[in-house]
Write a protein that holds these residues in place. Sequence first.
Motif, PDB file in Angstrom:
ATOM      1  N   GLN A 122       0.830  -1.204   0.000  1.00 50.69           N
ATOM      2  CA  GLN A 122       0.000   0.000   0.000  1.00 50.69           C
ATOM      3  C   GLN A 122       0.868   1.259   0.000  1.00 50.69           C
ATOM      4  N   ILE A 123       2.015   1.196   0.653  1.00 47.72           N
ATOM      5  CA  ILE A 123       2.956   2.321   0.597  1.00 47.72           C
ATOM      6  C   ILE A 123       3.481   2.489  -0.824  1.00 47.72           C
ATOM      7  N   VAL A 124       3.749   1.378  -1.517  1.00 46.46           N
ATOM      8  CA  VAL A 124       4.167   1.456  -2.921  1.00 46.46           C
ATOM      9  C   VAL A 124       3.095   2.141  -3.755  1.00 46.46           C
ATOM     10  N   MET A 125       1.834   1.774  -3.541  1.00 45.47           N
ATOM     11  CA  MET A 125       0.751   2.406  -4.297  1.00 45.47           C
ATOM     12  C   MET A 125       0.654   3.891  -3.982  1.00 45.47           C
ATOM     13  N   ASP A 126       0.872   4.261  -2.723  1.00 45.88           N
ATOM     14  CA  ASP A 126       0.865   5.669  -2.359  1.00 45.88           C
ATOM     15  C   ASP A 126       2.013   6.409  -3.049  1.00 45.88           C
ATOM     16  N   ALA A 127       3.161   5.750  -3.140  1.00 46.94           N
ATOM     17  CA  ALA A 127       4.299   6.348  -3.835  1.00 46.94           C
ATOM     18  C   ALA A 127       3.988   6.566  -5.313  1.00 46.94           C
ATOM     19  N   CYS A 128       3.223   5.663  -5.910  1.00 50.20           N
ATOM     20  CA  CYS A 128       2.849   5.816  -7.319  1.00 50.20           C
ATOM     21  C   CYS A 128       2.003   7.058  -7.552  1.00 50.20           C
ATOM     22  N   VAL A 129       1.307   7.503  -6.530  1.00 55.96           N
ATOM     23  CA  VAL A 129       0.532   8.740  -6.613  1.00 55.96           C
ATOM     24  C   VAL A 129       1.458   9.950  -6.465  1.00 55.96           C
ATOM     25  N   ARG A 130       2.399   9.865  -5.531  1.00 53.17           N
ATOM     26  CA  ARG A 130       3.179  11.030  -5.125  1.00 53.17           C
ATOM     27  C   ARG A 130       4.395  11.295  -6.014  1.00 53.17           C
ATOM     28  N   PHE A 131       5.082  10.247  -6.463  1.00 50.64           N
ATOM     29  CA  PHE A 131       6.284  10.466  -7.281  1.00 50.64           C
ATOM     30  C   PHE A 131       6.446   9.342  -8.308  1.00 50.64           C
ATOM     31  N   PRO A 132       5.498   9.221  -9.228  1.00 50.66           N
ATOM     32  CA  PRO A 132       5.560   8.142 -10.227  1.00 50.66           C
ATOM     33  C   PRO A 132       6.790   8.215 -11.111  1.00 50.66           C
ATOM     34  N   GLU A 133       7.335   9.409 -11.305  1.00 50.37           N
ATOM     35  CA  GLU A 133       8.493   9.564 -12.184  1.00 50.37           C
ATOM     36  C   GLU A 133       9.743   8.897 -11.611  1.00 50.37           C
ATOM     37  N   ARG A 134       9.734   8.539 -10.328  1.00 53.05           N
ATOM     38  CA  ARG A 134      10.883   7.894  -9.697  1.00 53.05           C
ATOM     39  C   ARG A 134      10.765   6.366  -9.706  1.00 53.05           C
ATOM     40  N   ILE A 135       9.681   5.843 -10.261  1.00 54.00           N
ATOM     41  CA  ILE A 135       9.388   4.408 -10.149  1.00 54.00           C
ATOM     42  C   ILE A 135       9.417   3.757 -11.525  1.00 54.00           C
ATOM     43  N   ALA A 136      10.306   2.786 -11.697  1.00 61.06           N
ATOM     44  CA  ALA A 136      10.469   2.101 -12.979  1.00 61.06           C
ATOM     45  C   ALA A 136       9.694   0.796 -13.058  1.00 61.06           C
ATOM     46  N   GLY A 137       9.236   0.289 -11.951  1.00 58.64           N
ATOM     47  CA  GLY A 137       8.464  -0.946 -11.907  1.00 58.64           C
ATOM     48  C   GLY A 137       7.916  -1.136 -10.517  1.00 58.64           C
ATOM     49  N   VAL A 138       6.801  -1.874 -10.381  1.00 56.00           N
ATOM     50  CA  VAL A 138       6.195  -2.082  -9.064  1.00 56.00           C
ATOM     51  C   VAL A 138       5.971  -3.561  -8.811  1.00 56.00           C
ATOM     52  N   LEU A 139       6.237  -3.953  -7.578  1.00 53.52           N
ATOM     53  CA  LEU A 139       5.970  -5.293  -7.067  1.00 53.52           C
ATOM     54  C   LEU A 139       4.961  -5.142  -5.936  1.00 53.52           C
ATOM     55  N   LEU A 140       3.817  -5.773  -6.089  1.00 56.70           N
ATOM     56  CA  LEU A 140       2.753  -5.707  -5.085  1.00 56.70           C
ATOM     57  C   LEU A 140       2.490  -7.120  -4.582  1.00 56.70           C
ATOM     58  N   ALA A 141       2.896  -7.405  -3.350  1.00 56.70           N
ATOM     59  CA  ALA A 141       2.784  -8.751  -2.802  1.00 56.70           C
ATOM     60  C   ALA A 141       1.795  -8.781  -1.647  1.00 56.70           C
ATOM     61  N   ASP A 142       0.799  -9.651  -1.757  1.00 48.54           N
ATOM     62  CA  ASP A 142      -0.132  -9.903  -0.653  1.00 48.54           C
ATOM     63  C   ASP A 142      -0.628  -8.591  -0.048  1.00 48.54           C
ATOM     64  N   THR A 143      -1.233  -7.783  -0.903  1.00 49.84           N
ATOM     65  CA  THR A 143      -1.702  -6.468  -0.502  1.00 49.84           C
ATOM     66  C   THR A 143      -3.038  -6.196  -1.161  1.00 49.84           C
ATOM     67  N   SER A 144      -3.654  -5.093  -0.776  1.00 49.47           N
ATOM     68  CA  SER A 144      -4.956  -4.725  -1.330  1.00 49.47           C
ATOM     69  C   SER A 144      -5.016  -3.214  -1.512  1.00 49.47           C
ATOM     70  N   PRO A 145      -5.565  -2.736  -2.642  1.00 54.78           N
ATOM     71  CA  PRO A 145      -5.643  -1.293  -2.855  1.00 54.78           C
ATOM     72  C   PRO A 145      -6.838  -0.632  -2.196  1.00 54.78           C
ATOM     73  N   ALA A 146      -7.840  -1.396  -1.798  1.00 56.14           N
ATOM     74  CA  ALA A 146      -9.089  -0.827  -1.295  1.00 56.14           C
ATOM     75  C   ALA A 146      -8.905  -0.241   0.094  1.00 56.14           C
ATOM     76  N   THR A 147      -9.646   0.822   0.385  1.00 52.39           N
ATOM     77  CA  THR A 147      -9.662   1.375   1.728  1.00 52.39           C
ATOM     78  C   THR A 147     -10.425   0.448   2.661  1.00 52.39           C
ATOM     79  N   ASP A 148     -10.253   0.630   3.961  1.00 52.80           N
ATOM     80  CA  ASP A 148     -10.943  -0.205   4.934  1.00 52.80           C
ATOM     81  C   ASP A 148     -12.429   0.144   4.995  1.00 52.80           C
ATOM     82  N   THR A 149     -13.235  -0.849   5.323  1.00 53.64           N
ATOM     83  CA  THR A 149     -14.627  -0.596   5.685  1.00 53.64           C
ATOM     84  C   THR A 149     -14.655   0.119   7.033  1.00 53.64           C
ATOM     85  N   GLU A 150     -15.804   0.626   7.410  1.00 54.66           N
ATOM     86  CA  GLU A 150     -15.903   1.275   8.718  1.00 54.66           C
ATOM     87  C   GLU A 150     -15.585   0.287   9.831  1.00 54.66           C
TER      88      GLU A 150
END
Length: 285
Positions: A122-150
């Motif tokens: 999720q931190i990687v996904m946040d980084a993709c929002v904030r500084f995508p120009e610094r990222i050449a590839g992404v590895l997302l392991a056992d994670t989820s992009p969705a926000t939490d339910t209440e």
Amino acid sequence: MPTNRLSNGIRLSYDDHDDHGGHGGHGDHASHDGRPGQGVPLVLVHGHPFDRSLWDPQVRALADTRRVITFDLRGYGASAAPEGEANAPVTDFGDFARDLLALLDHLGVARCALGGVSMGGQIVMDACVRFPERIAGVLLADTSPATDTEAGKAFRRETAERLLAEGMKGYAEEVLHKMAAPYNEEAAAHVLRMMLAASPEGAAAALRARAERPDYRPVLPGVTVPALVVVGRDDTYTPVADAEAMHAVLPDSRLCVIERAAHLPNLERPQEFNAAVRDWLARVA
């Protein structure tokens, strides 16, 4: 273990493993941005409530051919604030990505292949929002992009209060075999050591911030760099269906489901995980 103050004032502890398996990263040093033929540096982000030793199997397997950077998130491992020293806990989930950007600047890394597991993803996904120009590839392991339910947000806040009141032991023992499946005894022992050593204050602050993180699902279709989505077949926190959904919307992704692994396949089945990572890094290069 030494730490280094970054441009944003936060002190982080890290290891900068050069392409000869060296460990150059506990102090300021002349760093490089990958070497000819070796591709961009690989930066790996651990999850909650762990530390950078989570990535030991990847460092051993990959640092002989590529610069690999691992670090302890603010509030975790050696980046937890020593008593009497100000190292403000996170209050906003974006603090983690801001710290990561400051670390890249500190090490002179212009672009990197960026990977994370669980909260690290999720931190990687946040980084993709904030500084995508610094990222050449992404590895997302056992994670989820969705926000939490209440209900999920409330559970994270309740868990934070529990950690502050009781410490890590009871929580660690309860979640251990969701993190690493019981048939992976060596990995489970490593996971338990990390959780018991974690700072309750750092872990609690991260849980509160994570409860308020944004929804990263709209971000994924715009991540056009080579992506690898990995998941353990037996992961109950972020099941295979979550990984399949991310793979479906990432424009240039491959999916790897690792058998006989739960939430931390990089520790539980390192050979299979590392093989997938090597294939991804070849695509990034």
